[in-house]
Write a protein that holds these residues in place. Structure first.
Motif, PDB file in Angstrom:
ATOM      1  N   GLY A  35      -5.239  -3.341  13.045  1.00 25.31           N
ATOM      2  CA  GLY A  35      -4.173  -2.399  13.146  1.00 25.31           C
ATOM      3  C   GLY A  35      -3.662  -2.113  11.735  1.00 25.31           C
ATOM      4  N   LEU A  36      -4.156  -2.629  10.822  1.00 24.94           N
ATOM      5  CA  LEU A  36      -3.547  -2.537   9.586  1.00 24.94           C
ATOM      6  C   LEU A  36      -3.441  -0.757   9.020  1.00 24.94           C
ATOM      7  N   LEU A  37      -2.235  -0.434   8.858  1.00 26.15           N
ATOM      8  CA  LEU A  37      -2.082   0.982   8.431  1.00 26.15           C
ATOM      9  C   LEU A  37      -2.390   1.295   6.936  1.00 26.15           C
ATOM     10  N   VAL A  38      -3.409   1.864   6.602  1.00 28.77           N
ATOM     11  CA  VAL A  38      -3.646   2.141   5.337  1.00 28.77           C
ATOM     12  C   VAL A  38      -3.456   3.676   4.903  1.00 28.77           C
ATOM     13  N   PRO A  39      -2.712   3.829   4.001  1.00 23.11           N
ATOM     14  CA  PRO A  39      -2.022   5.208   3.767  1.00 23.11           C
ATOM     15  C   PRO A  39      -3.533   6.107   3.110  1.00 23.11           C
ATOM     16  N   ARG A  40      -3.405   7.176   3.274  1.00 20.44           N
ATOM     17  CA  ARG A  40      -4.269   8.372   2.706  1.00 20.44           C
ATOM     18  C   ARG A  40      -3.565   9.503   2.076  1.00 20.44           C
ATOM     19  N   ASP A  41      -4.407  10.106   1.193  1.00 22.10           N
ATOM     20  CA  ASP A  41      -3.872  11.337   0.528  1.00 22.10           C
ATOM     21  C   ASP A  41      -4.885  12.459   0.942  1.00 22.10           C
ATOM     22  N   ARG A  42      -4.370  13.728   0.954  1.00 16.49           N
ATOM     23  CA  ARG A  42      -5.072  14.926   1.307  1.00 16.49           C
ATOM     24  C   ARG A  42      -6.525  15.048   0.643  1.00 16.49           C
ATOM     25  N   ASN A  43      -6.469  14.662  -0.439  1.00 23.53           N
ATOM     26  CA  ASN A  43      -7.927  14.939  -1.360  1.00 23.53           C
ATOM     27  C   ASN A  43      -8.801  13.591  -1.019  1.00 23.53           C
ATOM     28  N   GLY A  44      -8.303  12.933  -0.672  1.00 28.03           N
ATOM     29  CA  GLY A  44      -9.266  11.571  -0.173  1.00 28.03           C
ATOM     30  C   GLY A  44      -9.398  10.777  -1.443  1.00 28.03           C
ATOM     31  N   GLU A  45      -8.446  10.785  -2.346  1.00 30.98           N
ATOM     32  CA  GLU A  45      -8.856  10.055  -3.790  1.00 30.98           C
ATOM     33  C   GLU A  45      -8.030   8.753  -3.684  1.00 30.98           C
ATOM     34  N   PHE A  46      -7.192   8.342  -2.936  1.00 25.07           N
ATOM     35  CA  PHE A  46      -6.296   7.077  -3.079  1.00 25.07           C
ATOM     36  C   PHE A  46      -7.248   6.221  -2.433  1.00 25.07           C
ATOM     37  N   GLN A  47      -7.337   5.026  -3.182  1.00 28.28           N
ATOM     38  CA  GLN A  47      -8.055   3.641  -2.862  1.00 28.28           C
ATOM     39  C   GLN A  47      -6.961   2.391  -3.074  1.00 28.28           C
ATOM     40  N   THR A  48      -6.649   1.700  -2.132  1.00 27.33           N
ATOM     41  CA  THR A  48      -6.004   0.778  -2.539  1.00 27.33           C
ATOM     42  C   THR A  48      -6.432  -0.273  -3.239  1.00 27.33           C
ATOM     43  N   GLN A  49      -5.830  -1.154  -4.073  1.00 29.08           N
ATOM     44  CA  GLN A  49      -6.442  -2.255  -4.864  1.00 29.08           C
ATOM     45  C   GLN A  49      -6.497  -3.421  -4.367  1.00 29.08           C
ATOM     46  N   LEU A  50      -5.945  -3.557  -2.891  1.00 32.75           N
ATOM     47  CA  LEU A  50      -5.887  -4.883  -2.281  1.00 32.75           C
ATOM     48  C   LEU A  50      -7.270  -5.349  -1.727  1.00 32.75           C
ATOM     49  N   PHE A  51      -8.146  -4.310  -1.267  1.00 32.71           N
ATOM     50  CA  PHE A  51      -9.375  -4.525  -0.652  1.00 32.71           C
ATOM     51  C   PHE A  51     -10.515  -3.610  -1.001  1.00 32.71           C
TER      52      PHE A  51
ATOM     53  N   MET B 247       0.860  -1.383  -0.028  1.00 29.72           N
ATOM     54  CA  MET B 247       0.122   0.052  -0.033  1.00 29.72           C
ATOM     55  C   MET B 247       0.852   1.443  -0.058  1.00 29.72           C
ATOM     56  N   ARG B 248       2.076   1.358   0.812  1.00 26.45           N
ATOM     57  CA  ARG B 248       2.808   2.499   0.702  1.00 26.45           C
ATOM     58  C   ARG B 248       3.373   2.614  -0.898  1.00 26.45           C
ATOM     59  N   GLU B 249       3.756   1.419  -1.534  1.00 31.81           N
ATOM     60  CA  GLU B 249       4.158   1.771  -2.853  1.00 31.81           C
ATOM     61  C   GLU B 249       3.171   2.150  -3.571  1.00 31.81           C
ATOM     62  N   GLU B 250       1.698   1.605  -3.463  1.00 28.26           N
ATOM     63  CA  GLU B 250       0.679   1.925  -4.371  1.00 28.26           C
ATOM     64  C   GLU B 250       0.265   3.626  -4.178  1.00 28.26           C
ATOM     65  N   ILE B 251       0.303   3.888  -2.972  1.00 24.33           N
ATOM     66  CA  ILE B 251       0.197   5.339  -2.808  1.00 24.33           C
ATOM     67  C   ILE B 251       1.419   6.383  -3.360  1.00 24.33           C
ATOM     68  N   LYS B 252       2.543   5.716  -3.551  1.00 20.40           N
ATOM     69  CA  LYS B 252       3.651   6.420  -3.871  1.00 20.40           C
ATOM     70  C   LYS B 252       3.369   6.604  -5.494  1.00 20.40           C
ATOM     71  N   ASN B 253       3.224   5.512  -6.172  1.00 20.78           N
ATOM     72  CA  ASN B 253       2.835   5.469  -7.427  1.00 20.78           C
ATOM     73  C   ASN B 253       1.793   6.297  -7.863  1.00 20.78           C
ATOM     74  N   PHE B 254       0.585   6.314  -7.138  1.00 22.11           N
ATOM     75  CA  PHE B 254      -0.579   7.129  -7.082  1.00 22.11           C
ATOM     76  C   PHE B 254      -0.219   8.646  -7.452  1.00 22.11           C
ATOM     77  N   LEU B 255       0.279   8.978  -6.304  1.00 23.48           N
ATOM     78  CA  LEU B 255       0.971  10.555  -6.380  1.00 23.48           C
ATOM     79  C   LEU B 255       1.951  10.870  -7.244  1.00 23.48           C
ATOM     80  N   GLU B 256       2.582   9.930  -7.597  1.00 22.94           N
ATOM     81  CA  GLU B 256       3.837  10.566  -8.656  1.00 22.94           C
ATOM     82  C   GLU B 256       3.311  10.384 -10.030  1.00 22.94           C
ATOM     83  N   ILE B 257       2.331   9.572 -10.360  1.00 19.09           N
ATOM     84  CA  ILE B 257       1.986   9.238 -11.740  1.00 19.09           C
ATOM     85  C   ILE B 257       0.510   9.844 -12.025  1.00 19.09           C
ATOM     86  N   GLU B 258      -0.389   9.455 -11.212  1.00 17.90           N
ATOM     87  CA  GLU B 258      -1.811   9.828 -11.384  1.00 17.90           C
ATOM     88  C   GLU B 258      -2.287  11.194 -10.773  1.00 17.90           C
ATOM     89  N   GLN B 259      -1.318  11.468  -9.932  1.00 17.39           N
ATOM     90  CA  GLN B 259      -1.680  12.878  -9.279  1.00 17.39           C
ATOM     91  C   GLN B 259      -0.527  13.960  -9.829  1.00 17.39           C
TER      92      GLN B 259
END
Length: 83
Positions: free
Chosen positions: A67-83, A31-43
């Motif tokens: 207690g699974l830590l799910v990352p979030r972005d400021r705009n609330g647009e990130f959604q993980t593809q894991l679940f 999920m950390r890699e997903e949000i990194k990719n999301f912010l660098e490419i899609e955003q």
């Protein structure tokens, strides 16, 4: 049974806990890699950025991961593809 051996029930519990911890760490890494990719490419070109994490519980075939830590972005647009 010697005094140093681990009872089967304790051994099974320790193994289950180790597997759940391993799965939790790998899910969080993905999920950390997903949000990194999301912010660098899609955003790219926007002011959107990371905004911490939220916790959630996830039921898996290995048991409940709490207690699974799910990352979030400021705009609330990130959604993980894991679940």
């Amino acid at each position: 049974m010697s005094k140093r051996s681990i009872p089967n029930v304790d051994w099974a519990n320790q193994l289950e806990n180790a597997i759940r911890q391993f799965v939790k760490e790998k899910l969080e890494l993905i999920m950390r890699e997903e949000i990194k990719n999301f912010l660098e490419i899609e955003q790219a070109g926007t002011s959107n950025m990371r905004n911490g994490y939220y916790q959630r519980n996830l039921d898996t075939q290995y048991g409940r991961i709490e207690g699974l830590l799910v990352p979030r972005d400021r705009n609330g647009e990130f959604q993980t593809q894991l679940f």
